[in-house]
Design an enzyme around this catalytic site. Sequence first.
Site, mmCIF file in Angstrom:
data_model
loop_
_atom_site.group_PDB
_atom_site.id
_atom_site.type_symbol
_atom_site.label_atom_id
_atom_site.label_comp_id
_atom_site.label_asym_id
_atom_site.label_seq_id
_atom_site.Cartn_x
_atom_site.Cartn_y
_atom_site.Cartn_z
ATOM 1 N N GLU A 191 -24.029 38.524 -60.807
ATOM 2 C CA GLU A 191 -23.275 37.242 -60.501
ATOM 3 C C GLU A 191 -24.591 35.638 -61.115
ATOM 4 O O GLU A 191 -25.575 35.505 -61.189
ATOM 5 C CB GLU A 191 -23.413 37.008 -59.046
ATOM 6 N N LYS A 241 -14.056 34.308 -59.481
ATOM 7 C CA LYS A 241 -14.146 34.836 -58.280
ATOM 8 C C LYS A 241 -13.259 33.674 -57.392
ATOM 9 O O LYS A 241 -13.025 32.573 -57.867
ATOM 10 C CB LYS A 241 -16.268 33.808 -57.716
ATOM 11 N N CYS A 279 -19.402 39.423 -55.520
ATOM 12 C CA CYS A 279 -19.890 38.409 -54.391
ATOM 13 C C CYS A 279 -19.335 38.415 -53.328
ATOM 14 O O CYS A 279 -18.373 39.309 -52.175
ATOM 15 C CB CYS A 279 -20.775 37.278 -54.816
#
Length: 579
Positions: free
Chosen positions: A45, A116, A149
């Site tokens: 990431e 995300k 994440c």
Amino acid sequence: MSSIHKVAAVQFEPTMFEKERNIVRLLELCEQAAVAGAKLIVTPEMGTTGYCWFDRAEVAPFVEKVAGPTTNRFAELARKHDCYIVVGMPEVDEDDIYFNTAVLIGPDGVVGRHRKTHPYISEPKWAAPGDLHNQVFETPIGRIALLICMDIHFVETARLMALGGADVICHISNWLAERTPAPYWISRAFENGCYVIESNRWGLERTVQFSGGSCVIAPDGRVIAVLDKGDGILLSEVDLDAARARRVLGEPVFAQRRPELYPELLSDTFSWNPRAFFGLYGHEPWPTGKTSRVSVAQFAPVDDVDQNLGEIAALAREARAGGAELVVFPELAATGFGDHEKSAQPIPGPVTDHLGKLAEELGVYLVCGLAERADDTLYNSACLAAPDGNISVYRKTHLAADEQGWATAGDSWTVVDTPLGRIGLLIGHDASFPEAGRVLALRGCDLIACPAAIRGRFSSSHAGTDVAQPKPIPTGPDSYHWHHFRVRAGENNLFLAFANVVDPERGYLGLSGVFGPDTFEFPRREAMASNGPGLATALIDTGNLDSVYPTNVVRRKDLVSMRMPHSYRGLIRSAVSNY
């Protein structure tokens, strides 16, 4: 065409404000992986820029469009080696909105991207929540999905991708605050029967210690390759046939789902102050909650109801002597695993009468599994016996293959309000389905009582990490680093009292426990049973400070409140892709 493909996870420590240096280093590592034969290479990431940005103004010089100069450089490498690369980067769109983005790049350029969707505490300083939900990209090396994440904390994200046919979930992260490979990573692979390729950064950035531990996790939850610390590449293989079997502990879970029971997954009960929401119009207000002790009892039921009830009584008395106010016993604890046609009991009936009298005598709540007979129909059931004589019943809704020959599945959930808090019931295989625990969390449950008879492996150890973490985060070895049902508790911010059969000769390993509502709290708020028959007892707290808003995580349910149910419609559809 072979179903087996070589893959690589890249671990890397990017440097803030040195984008070119980061890209060059990532290209070097990806080249190494490609030369070694990797056809899918996953990088961390925000690997091109670093992560801990103060605000939009600080990250602005480093954002790019997709496709753009950075993705073009990785596309050239992918074309050279006929491979696929996942790159994490800050993206800017045509409206000057910034996103934390993962881009899948192939020999012909950009295949797709994921923005995300569940921002961690840092992203709202500069990025918008992602608007590209739950995509699966078809490639010659398999069906690939992307998560970033924090996204993997939410059961719905990986589940929807698996329902969409994903063979591999590429999870890129800047994970922190625990030993890795993280239990959440393992559970998402395990419960969906797919691979997770994890690329996590390592190192220290603006006082934040990142955990490393990049890995490849197999569909059965085994970590088949891991890199603890340092820059490098980790090579492994994925077998698409293993992912497409879609088995969890040998069970075809996608065929066993009950979408008709999941409509509540599209609701957002914790978007309002739950202390006001539960009890609106005076209907079913939350119990006040309190601090109390909860026990789970594990033993091996036999094919003798009287003998089982004697064991239950003895363990209940022992638990009560230790201060327990709730004791949970295993699945089919009262009636055993023999001829259910003969052992099944009516409710109410002799078994529930016995449990009710025991609960009243001891002043304790008892949860116990039994085979239930209702006219000519048999159910795998659990009852909650209260000290006032009230009996609540739940009928198992998700039947394993060997139960379908004798039991009928239940068609509703059971939630009971007690002085200890709001209690939901699940039975064994039910808890393998993330949808089930989530529905009970959305109903405001503080605790799930789960009588179980689960065979096989749902826990694994950790040898320890060389990554130095701030106290009190543990770094040493842990025999039970991953326990799937601990993850169930944490992802729903509730307590889970998991009482499993222990009978190793028949494949029941026990590992019963009372697990807490925050998996990042150390030391853990939990108790686990030893290897043999016996009890585990933990202190739980379902109360709240004298505040209008919830102050206890089990009441506040942070992870439940951050869900994005507008994108979950696929969870209630019966059709799935390629399971």
